[in-house]
Design a protein around this motif. Structure first.
Motif, PDB file in Angstrom:
ATOM      1  N   ALA A 153       0.871  -1.172   0.000  1.00  0.00           N
ATOM      2  CA  ALA A 153       0.000   0.000   0.000  1.00  0.00           C
ATOM      3  C   ALA A 153       0.909   1.224   0.000  1.00  0.00           C
ATOM      4  O   ALA A 153       2.085   1.131   0.380  1.00  0.00           O
ATOM      5  CB  ALA A 153      -0.903  -0.008   1.218  1.00  0.00           C
ATOM      6  N   PHE A 154       0.338   2.333  -0.437  1.00  0.00           N
ATOM      7  CA  PHE A 154       1.194   3.506  -0.666  1.00  0.00           C
ATOM      8  C   PHE A 154       0.553   4.744  -0.054  1.00  0.00           C
ATOM      9  O   PHE A 154      -0.462   5.240  -0.553  1.00  0.00           O
ATOM     10  CB  PHE A 154       1.431   3.685  -2.165  1.00  0.00           C
ATOM     11  N   ALA A 155       1.141   5.194   1.017  1.00  0.00           N
ATOM     12  CA  ALA A 155       0.663   6.407   1.683  1.00  0.00           C
ATOM     13  C   ALA A 155       1.312   7.601   1.010  1.00  0.00           C
ATOM     14  O   ALA A 155       2.545   7.719   1.006  1.00  0.00           O
ATOM     15  CB  ALA A 155       1.025   6.357   3.162  1.00  0.00           C
ATOM     16  N   ASN A 156       0.488   8.441   0.436  1.00  0.00           N
ATOM     17  CA  ASN A 156       1.009   9.677  -0.181  1.00  0.00           C
ATOM     18  C   ASN A 156      -0.153  10.616  -0.475  1.00  0.00           C
ATOM     19  O   ASN A 156      -1.306  10.310  -0.165  1.00  0.00           O
ATOM     20  CB  ASN A 156       1.837   9.368  -1.440  1.00  0.00           C
ATOM     21  N   SER A 157       0.149  11.717  -1.076  1.00  0.00           N
ATOM     22  CA  SER A 157      -0.865  12.753  -1.282  1.00  0.00           C
ATOM     23  C   SER A 157      -1.702  12.477  -2.526  1.00  0.00           C
ATOM     24  O   SER A 157      -1.175  12.111  -3.580  1.00  0.00           O
ATOM     25  CB  SER A 157      -0.180  14.118  -1.432  1.00  0.00           C
ATOM     26  N   GLN A 158      -3.010  12.678  -2.390  1.00  0.00           N
ATOM     27  CA  GLN A 158      -3.884  12.588  -3.555  1.00  0.00           C
ATOM     28  C   GLN A 158      -3.916  13.899  -4.329  1.00  0.00           C
ATOM     29  O   GLN A 158      -4.069  13.900  -5.541  1.00  0.00           O
ATOM     30  CB  GLN A 158      -5.312  12.241  -3.115  1.00  0.00           C
ATOM     31  N   VAL A 159      -3.800  14.982  -3.617  1.00  0.00           N
ATOM     32  CA  VAL A 159      -3.979  16.300  -4.227  1.00  0.00           C
ATOM     33  C   VAL A 159      -2.725  16.753  -4.957  1.00  0.00           C
ATOM     34  O   VAL A 159      -2.794  17.341  -6.038  1.00  0.00           O
ATOM     35  CB  VAL A 159      -4.384  17.333  -3.153  1.00  0.00           C
ATOM     36  N   TYR A 160      -1.559  16.456  -4.366  1.00  0.00           N
ATOM     37  CA  TYR A 160      -0.318  17.028  -4.885  1.00  0.00           C
ATOM     38  C   TYR A 160       0.499  16.031  -5.715  1.00  0.00           C
ATOM     39  O   TYR A 160       1.634  16.319  -6.054  1.00  0.00           O
ATOM     40  CB  TYR A 160       0.533  17.569  -3.727  1.00  0.00           C
ATOM     41  N   MET A 161      -0.060  14.861  -5.990  1.00  0.00           N
ATOM     42  CA  MET A 161       0.667  13.919  -6.854  1.00  0.00           C
ATOM     43  C   MET A 161      -0.118  13.705  -8.139  1.00  0.00           C
ATOM     44  O   MET A 161      -1.148  14.336  -8.368  1.00  0.00           O
ATOM     45  CB  MET A 161       0.937  12.617  -6.095  1.00  0.00           C
ATOM     46  N   HIS A 162       0.357  12.841  -8.956  1.00  0.00           N
ATOM     47  CA  HIS A 162      -0.256  12.640 -10.278  1.00  0.00           C
ATOM     48  C   HIS A 162      -1.758  12.353 -10.129  1.00  0.00           C
ATOM     49  O   HIS A 162      -2.173  11.530  -9.311  1.00  0.00           O
ATOM     50  CB  HIS A 162       0.417  11.468 -10.993  1.00  0.00           C
ATOM     51  N   GLY A 163      -2.519  13.049 -10.946  1.00  0.00           N
ATOM     52  CA  GLY A 163      -3.968  12.848 -10.904  1.00  0.00           C
ATOM     53  C   GLY A 163      -4.650  13.776  -9.931  1.00  0.00           C
ATOM     54  O   GLY A 163      -5.884  13.885  -9.940  1.00  0.00           O
ATOM     55  N   GLY A 164      -3.880  14.450  -9.089  1.00  0.00           N
ATOM     56  CA  GLY A 164      -4.452  15.405  -8.140  1.00  0.00           C
ATOM     57  C   GLY A 164      -4.576  16.779  -8.782  1.00  0.00           C
ATOM     58  O   GLY A 164      -3.813  17.112  -9.698  1.00  0.00           O
ATOM     59  N   TYR A 165      -5.510  17.569  -8.298  1.00  0.00           N
ATOM     60  CA  TYR A 165      -5.751  18.849  -8.977  1.00  0.00           C
ATOM     61  C   TYR A 165      -4.627  19.851  -8.757  1.00  0.00           C
ATOM     62  O   TYR A 165      -4.545  20.853  -9.467  1.00  0.00           O
ATOM     63  CB  TYR A 165      -7.116  19.430  -8.591  1.00  0.00           C
ATOM     64  N   LEU A 166      -3.754  19.590  -7.812  1.00  0.00           N
ATOM     65  CA  LEU A 166      -2.572  20.434  -7.639  1.00  0.00           C
ATOM     66  C   LEU A 166      -1.291  19.637  -7.918  1.00  0.00           C
ATOM     67  O   LEU A 166      -0.200  20.025  -7.516  1.00  0.00           O
ATOM     68  CB  LEU A 166      -2.538  21.012  -6.218  1.00  0.00           C
ATOM     69  N   GLY A 167      -1.453  18.532  -8.603  1.00  0.00           N
ATOM     70  CA  GLY A 167      -0.318  17.662  -8.871  1.00  0.00           C
ATOM     71  C   GLY A 167       0.451  18.047 -10.124  1.00  0.00           C
ATOM     72  O   GLY A 167       0.130  19.036 -10.793  1.00  0.00           O
ATOM     73  N   PRO A 168       1.461  17.242 -10.455  1.00  0.00           N
ATOM     74  CA  PRO A 168       2.326  17.569 -11.587  1.00  0.00           C
ATOM     75  C   PRO A 168       1.770  17.135 -12.936  1.00  0.00           C
ATOM     76  O   PRO A 168       2.475  17.170 -13.942  1.00  0.00           O
ATOM     77  CB  PRO A 168       3.602  16.793 -11.246  1.00  0.00           C
ATOM     78  N   GLY A 169       0.541  16.710 -12.980  1.00  0.00           N
ATOM     79  CA  GLY A 169      -0.028  16.219 -14.225  1.00  0.00           C
ATOM     80  C   GLY A 169      -0.005  14.710 -14.270  1.00  0.00           C
ATOM     81  O   GLY A 169       0.453  14.044 -13.334  1.00  0.00           O
ATOM     82  N   GLY A 170      -0.518  14.180 -15.341  1.00  0.00           N
ATOM     83  CA  GLY A 170      -0.598  12.735 -15.445  1.00  0.00           C
ATOM     84  C   GLY A 170      -1.830  12.207 -14.736  1.00  0.00           C
ATOM     85  O   GLY A 170      -2.608  12.974 -14.151  1.00  0.00           O
ATOM     86  N   GLY A 171      -1.997  10.915 -14.788  1.00  0.00           N
ATOM     87  CA  GLY A 171      -3.192  10.305 -14.216  1.00  0.00           C
ATOM     88  C   GLY A 171      -2.951   9.720 -12.845  1.00  0.00           C
ATOM     89  O   GLY A 171      -1.794   9.550 -12.420  1.00  0.00           O
ATOM     90  N   GLN A 172      -4.025   9.384 -12.167  1.00  0.00           N
ATOM     91  CA  GLN A 172      -3.901   8.836 -10.811  1.00  0.00           C
ATOM     92  C   GLN A 172      -3.216   7.488 -10.783  1.00  0.00           C
ATOM     93  O   GLN A 172      -2.723   7.072  -9.741  1.00  0.00           O
ATOM     94  CB  GLN A 172      -5.285   8.727 -10.153  1.00  0.00           C
ATOM     95  N   CYS A 173      -3.200   6.782 -11.928  1.00  0.00           N
ATOM     96  CA  CYS A 173      -2.577   5.450 -11.938  1.00  0.00           C
ATOM     97  C   CYS A 173      -1.087   5.506 -12.290  1.00  0.00           C
ATOM     98  O   CYS A 173      -0.452   4.465 -12.484  1.00  0.00           O
ATOM     99  CB  CYS A 173      -3.308   4.538 -12.921  1.00  0.00           C
TER     100      CYS A 173
END
Lengths: 554, 154
Positions: free
Chosen positions: A60-80
């Motif tokens: 399992a991977f604990a990390n940010s939903q908002v600031y990683m890929h797929g997040g609305y403040l992330g670097p782009g790309g998809g959630q997967c």
């Protein structure tokens, strides 16, 4: 001797690779948020020691939903994106949000930790209960489970609940599947996991789940560490032993001491580093710096036998139990000093005075407590003040009285610091009657009903004009209290100095008398119908101003 | 550390709200170690599930797509590194924290010596009740004391 924090601590190493997990497990330190995502809470307390990891399987991977890929403040790309499904873990408790979170450095932030399951698949991976408990709420996209100790565990965004509100659940029992449920909206596929507790000084609050998640993840995958040693002795002052990792003797091993039972989450845990020099280990181990010593908790000095389990841990890995563990700790309660008992009436007061009940509060039999006279309740919070005409004397404001805080050592014994004193106008402070000096050491106790008391001096009654009864001698701390060295404040023994005095001052110090006559002389002391003089009204105003400064309204 | 519960007088007990609860909920209210507060909305009362622990009680209920969760605690955890703080809202005459995350509105305060917490979660994130803090604060104001095992008899 070390004094360590209660509640289960875990030494977290940044990006530590561990063998034996689903793959080498790495995690960033607690409080280390992604750049630009806010300031994290650097708090290594494991708030839910012994909890099970909240997903059935790993990785399992604990990390940010908002600031990683797929997040609305992330670097782009998809959630997967593969980066979302890779170590290291990243704390995102206190990540930037706009609503109140009193335990976050910014005073606001994200309430929990986002965790992605093993794969980017919706409705496949199970959330499971972290504890034996009760399902206390099921919302549109939330499930809450409350443990016996009141800790609440929250799973958000799951789908297909297989539990119902009101039912009991067992540790590891399935709850629902990890999904992206968000009411009528959707989020990324993840579980938002919260820990909520009733915390002294605050009330219900979301506490950091990150360290509890790290510890439970390591436990789930059996990330067993090295370490060896022994718990050797307990007396009424200290618990001692040694621990080391023979494959790496230059590293200090941490030791967890568990009081009352094994390391299962239900018993108090403290952690100490085994880094004390012990000459007897030099020959035996070929290395000397591996001893540990922990102050014995006062609360366990109740005449009963308490098992103490000791575990070596290293690099945050699951613990190895030491030789001779468990050892029994059995000590009689310490002698209760003379005085009156003052009830400490709420956890908020315990917090305000920096009291650690496990360490600081003696367990005394009810009959002994009943024999101690009850006096006023203990002050709601410590207020230390200086006069603007005498910044060398610090007073503790004890409603109705000011009491000399004789030294930094005395302040420290009460969990306080003289540097916290505020400057008050002499015109206000000088009119406050002087009570007995603050005792050199605090003594706290409780009985079977759990009610806490501080042992203290009774204070002289106040007259109609708010001054001390001139015929009264309240006595004071026979052990010192610091007052004997500096005259006990403005009153140097002259009963006419206009600020009142502690009592007949036969040794001229203003503090406890040298002949020991500082004990009760039966004056009857404080009246229950204390008048409210002008100075008291001024104090109310000053305290109000102080509270405004610390707790700005909104 | 146990909180010292200041049990409300029995005269303040809202019997109408109590009797609107189902049998199981009333039984758990009677057994609760802390004063139980419930919303006075009949629809929320009708579906309320009350649970209890040694030192806590909880209420879960829902109506019209709004889920309400209430926690009540008579035992606080003491963490010396956590300093006392007061919220900047006022709820039921007490300083309160109000927060919002993941769409759930939360208010928490101390009353009767007990720590209380109420949460409002909307199935539809566009529900007007979940657009700001007003609804959860208003909901907290509707809470009524319905009992507990330490209730003070008048």
């Amino acid at each position: 001797m070390n004094r360590v924090r209660l509640a289960g601590l875990l030494a977290l190493l940044p990006a530590t690779a561990l063998a034996g997990g689903p793959e080498p497990f790495e995690y960033e330190p607690v409080g280390s948020l992604l750049d630009g995502s806010g300031e994290g809470a650097v708090d290594d307390t494991v708030y839910a020691p012994g909890m099970r990891f909240p997903m059935e399987d790993g990785p399992a991977f604990a990390n940010s939903q908002v600031y990683m890929h797929g997040g609305y403040l992330g670097p782009g790309g998809g959630q997967c994106d593969a980066e979302n499904y890779a170590y290291p873990w990243r704390d995102n408790y206190c990540e930037i949000r706009s609503w109140a979170m009193p335990l976050c450095p910014a005073g606001q932030g994200h309430q929990g930790q986002d965790i992605r399951p093993a794969t980017c698949d919706d409705g496949v991976h199970w959330n499971v209960s972290t504890t034996d408990g009760t399902v206390t709420n099921i919302g549109s996209y939330s499930v809450y489970v409350t443990a016996a100790d009141g800790t609440r565990f929250d799973w958000l965004h799951g789908t297909g609940n297989v539990v119902a509100s009101g039912q009991t659940v067992s540790r590891g029992e399935r709850i629902n599947r990890v999904s992206n449920e968000f009411g009528t909206a959707a989020t990324t596929i993840h579980t938002h996991f919260n820990l909520k507790q009733d915390v002294a000084g605050i009330g219900f609050v979301f506490v950091s789940p990150y360290t509890s998640l790290v510890a439970s993840y390591q436990e789930l995958f059996g990330l067993v560490g090295a370490g060896d040693g022994a718990i050797e002795s307990t007396d009424c002052a200290a618990i001692e032993g040694w621990a080391w990792d023979d494959s790496n003797p230059d590293i200090a091993v941490d030791v967890q001491l568990v009081f009352g039972g094994p390391l299962d989450g239900a018993n108090p845990v403290v952690q100490v580093t085994a880094d004390r020099n012990r000459q007897d280990l030099c020959e035996t181990l070929g290395s000397c710096e591996h001893g540990f010593s922990v102050e014995a908790p006062l609360s366990l000095r109740d005449g009963q036998a308490h098992p103490i389990h000791a575990y070596a841990v290293q690099g945050g890995r699951t613990a190895n139990e030491l030789e001779s563990s468990p050892l029994l700790f059995q000590c009689e309660a310490p002698a209760v000093p003379p005085g009156v008992r003052r009830q400490i009436s709420s956890p908020e007061i315990v917090s305000a005075w920096n009291i650690e009940p496990f360490w600081d509060v003696a367990t005394v039999d009810d009959a002994r407590i009943a024999a101690i006279d009850v006096d006023r309740d203990f002050p709601q919070q410590p207020v230390l003040v200086l006069s603007d005409a005498d910044e060398g004397t610090v007073w503790l404001m004890d409603p109705g009285y000011r009491r000399l805080m004789g030294s930094e050592d005395v302040a420290a014994a009460w969990g306080l610091s003289l540097s916290d004193a505020e400057v008050w106008p002499a015109s206000v402070l000088d009119d406050v009657p002087i009570g007995t000096p603050v005792r050199a050491a605090r003594f706290l106790l409780r009985g079977s009903d759990g009610i806490l008391y501080a042992i203290d001096d009774a204070q002289c009654a106040l007259t109609e004009d708010g001054q001390l009864d001139p015929d009264c001698n309240a006595g004071g701390d026979e052990t010192g209290g610091g007052g004997a060295e500096d005259g006990g404040g403005p009153n140097d023994g002259d009963a006419d100095d206009g600020v009142g005095t502690v009592g007949p001052d036969t040794d001229g110090t203003g503090g406890p008398n040298a002949d020991g006559s500082s004990g009760d002389d039966g004056c009857g002391c404080r009246s229950s119908s204390t008048p409210t003089p002008v100075w008291a009204m001024a104090l109310v105003g000053l305290v109000f101003i102080r509270r405004e400064r610390f707790f700005p309204g909104g | 550390m146990s909180r010292i519960v200041a049990w409300p007088d029995s005269t303040t007990r809202n019997t109408t709200a109590y009797e609107s609860l189902d049998t199981a909920a009333r039984r758990n209210v009677d057994d609760a170690p802390v004063p139980v507060l419930v919303p006075d909305d009949p629809k929320l009362l009708a579906s309320a599930i009350v649970t209890t622990g040694t030192h806590w009680a909880a209420v879960a209920t829902a109506a019209a797509g709004q889920h309400v969760s209430i926690q009540m605690s008579g035992q606080a955890k003491v963490y010396p590194h956590i300093k006392a703080a007061q919220g900047t809202y006022e709820v039921r005459g007490h300083a309160a924290f109000v927060t919002h995350n993941e769409g759930v509105w939360v208010a928490s305060w101390i009353e009767n010596g007990v720590a209380y917490n109420i949460e409002l979660e909307c199935a539809d994130l566009k529900d007007v009740a979940c657009q700001d803090s007003a609804a959860v604060v208003a909901l907290a104001e509707t809470l009524r004391f319905v009992g507990g095992r330490g209730e003070v008899q008048q």
